[in-house]
Enzyme design. Structure first.
Site, PDB file in Angstrom:
ATOM      1  N   ASP A  32      -8.166  -3.364   0.378  1.00 22.14           N
ATOM      2  CA  ASP A  32      -7.443  -4.611   0.116  1.00 22.14           C
ATOM      3  C   ASP A  32      -8.315  -5.837   0.397  1.00 22.14           C
ATOM      4  OD1 ASP A  32      -5.286  -6.128  -0.665  1.00 22.14           O
ATOM      5  OD2 ASP A  32      -4.248  -6.008   1.262  1.00 22.14           O
ATOM      6  N   GLY A  33      -8.023  -6.919  -0.310  1.00 22.27           N
ATOM      7  CA  GLY A  33      -8.687  -8.195  -0.032  1.00 22.27           C
ATOM      8  C   GLY A  33      -9.639  -8.678  -1.114  1.00 22.27           C
ATOM      9  N   TRP A  37     -11.209 -12.566  -1.382  1.00 26.25           N
ATOM     10  CA  TRP A  37     -12.673 -12.648  -1.321  1.00 26.25           C
ATOM     11  C   TRP A  37     -13.180 -13.512  -2.485  1.00 26.25           C
ATOM     12  CZ3 TRP A  37     -16.924 -11.194  -4.306  1.00 26.25           C
ATOM     13  CH2 TRP A  37     -18.138 -11.035  -3.622  1.00 26.25           C
ATOM     14  N   ASN A  80       1.461  -2.712  -8.453  1.00 26.91           N
ATOM     15  CA  ASN A  80       0.463  -3.682  -8.920  1.00 26.91           C
ATOM     16  C   ASN A  80       0.673  -4.127 -10.375  1.00 26.91           C
ATOM     17  OD1 ASN A  80      -2.195  -2.282  -6.860  1.00 26.91           O
ATOM     18  ND2 ASN A  80      -0.939  -4.098  -6.470  1.00 26.91           N
ATOM     19  N   ARG A 200      -7.114   0.284   6.549  1.00 23.14           N
ATOM     20  CA  ARG A 200      -6.752  -0.788   5.623  1.00 23.14           C
ATOM     21  C   ARG A 200      -7.577  -2.017   5.949  1.00 23.14           C
ATOM     22  NH1 ARG A 200      -1.297  -2.536   2.791  1.00 23.14           N
ATOM     23  NH2 ARG A 200      -2.107  -4.299   1.632  1.00 23.14           N
ATOM     24  N   GLU A 219      -4.050   8.759  11.995  1.00 27.88           N
ATOM     25  CA  GLU A 219      -4.431   7.616  12.834  1.00 27.88           C
ATOM     26  C   GLU A 219      -4.689   6.445  11.886  1.00 27.88           C
ATOM     27  OE1 GLU A 219      -4.680   7.683  16.226  1.00 27.88           O
ATOM     28  OE2 GLU A 219      -3.895   9.720  16.125  1.00 27.88           O
TER      29      GLU A 219
END
Ligand code: IPE
Ligand code: IPE
Ligand code: MG
Length: 254
Positions: A32-33, A37, A80, A200, A219
């Site tokens: 993600d991101g 960016w 999306n 993530r 985890e």
């Protein structure tokens, strides 16, 4: 249970023995991101998606040395489609280009590629490339790369349930035999072990419908880095952190 098992059978259901001071066998990543960016650079969102796609090769390449046999990446969710037509079609074009461009390198590095998610809504040309890449790399065993494309955990469970119900209706499955082990056999991930570690990027602490069933005992690492800035060094550190986690699977430390 072996941490470096080659088959899903070996990887098996969680039995409480997995984990401990060893590395994760299966790492799943919510990449993600990309949009933020690009925006920070005054560029269109697709600029970020292209930069994000370029990060994947380095991460997959780092897996063998880290003992990671399975890596699963979230490329496009069932939600999306809500984005603009420009972004969605740009992403679909990027996926086609990515497959064409990366096939040789992935194969040469012994990577077996699989796709999960619902292919029905995807363009026929893209689906053909996905099928070809899966077939072309099907004998590779060094790393298993799974790309989640038009994937949603709830959608996957719904599709699995539909097939399960059909088997009951056709007399192939007795409802009395349905247990915890039954549904995973119908999921897109049926040949994969459950993820041990889910990462993530981009600072969001949510899972956005990713591997809902499979991550019951994973985890988690939520990190601030935006996906196009993610490096093999960051990846190696997260894998190292995992070794310090105490996975109890509901039991008590002995
Ligand atoms: C992740 O980056 C890639 C996809 C969801 C396709 P985003 O596009 O979600 O980037 P942000 O979260 O808007 O920064
Ligand atoms: C999750 O990211 C999906 C992918 C990385 C492909 P999103 O950006 O779509 O998730 P939300 O909207 O922030 O929950
Ligand atoms: Mg996002």
């Amino acid at each position: 249970m072996s941490q470096n098992s080659d088959t899903a059978q070996d990887a098996g259901p969680q039995d409480g023995l997995q984990g401990g001071p060893t590395g994760p066998n299966h790492v799943a990543i919510i990449m993600d991101g990309n949009g933020r960016w690009a925006q920070r650079r005054g560029q269109p969102r697709l600029f970020g998606h292209r930069a994000g796609a370029r990060r994947v090769r380095e991460i997959v390449r780092a897996c063998p040395d880290l003992g990671v046999k399975y890596v699963t990446i979230f490329a496009f969710s069932t939600e999306n489609w809500k984005r603009t037509q420009t972004e969605v079609s740009g992403l679909m074009t990027l996926f086609r280009h990515y497959i064409k461009k990366e096939t040789r390198a992935l194969h040469d590095e012994g990577v077996r590629v699989r796709f999960i998610g619902d292919r029905v809504r995807l363009d026929a040309k893209l689906v053909k490339l996905m099928d070809e890449l899966e077939a072309h790399t099907s004998a590779n065993t060094k790393v298993n790369l799974t790309i989640a494309l038009n994937y949603g955990g709830r959608d996957e469970v719904a599709r699995a349930t539909q097939r399960l119900a059909q088997d009951v209706a056709d007399g192939r499955l007795d409802p009395a035999d349905v247990g915890e082990e039954t549904l995973p056999k119908y999921l897109d991930t049926c040949v994969l072990p459950d993820p041990d570690l889910v990462i993530r990027t981009s600072g969001e602490a949510r899972i956005s419908n990713f591997l809902l069933w499979q991550s019951a005992y994973a985890e988690y690492e939520f990190i601030e880095t935006l996906w196009p800035d993610f490096t093999d060094e960051i990846f190696a550190n997260l894998v190292k952190n995992y070794a310090g986690r105490d996975r109890r699977f509901g039991g008590v430390k002995t």
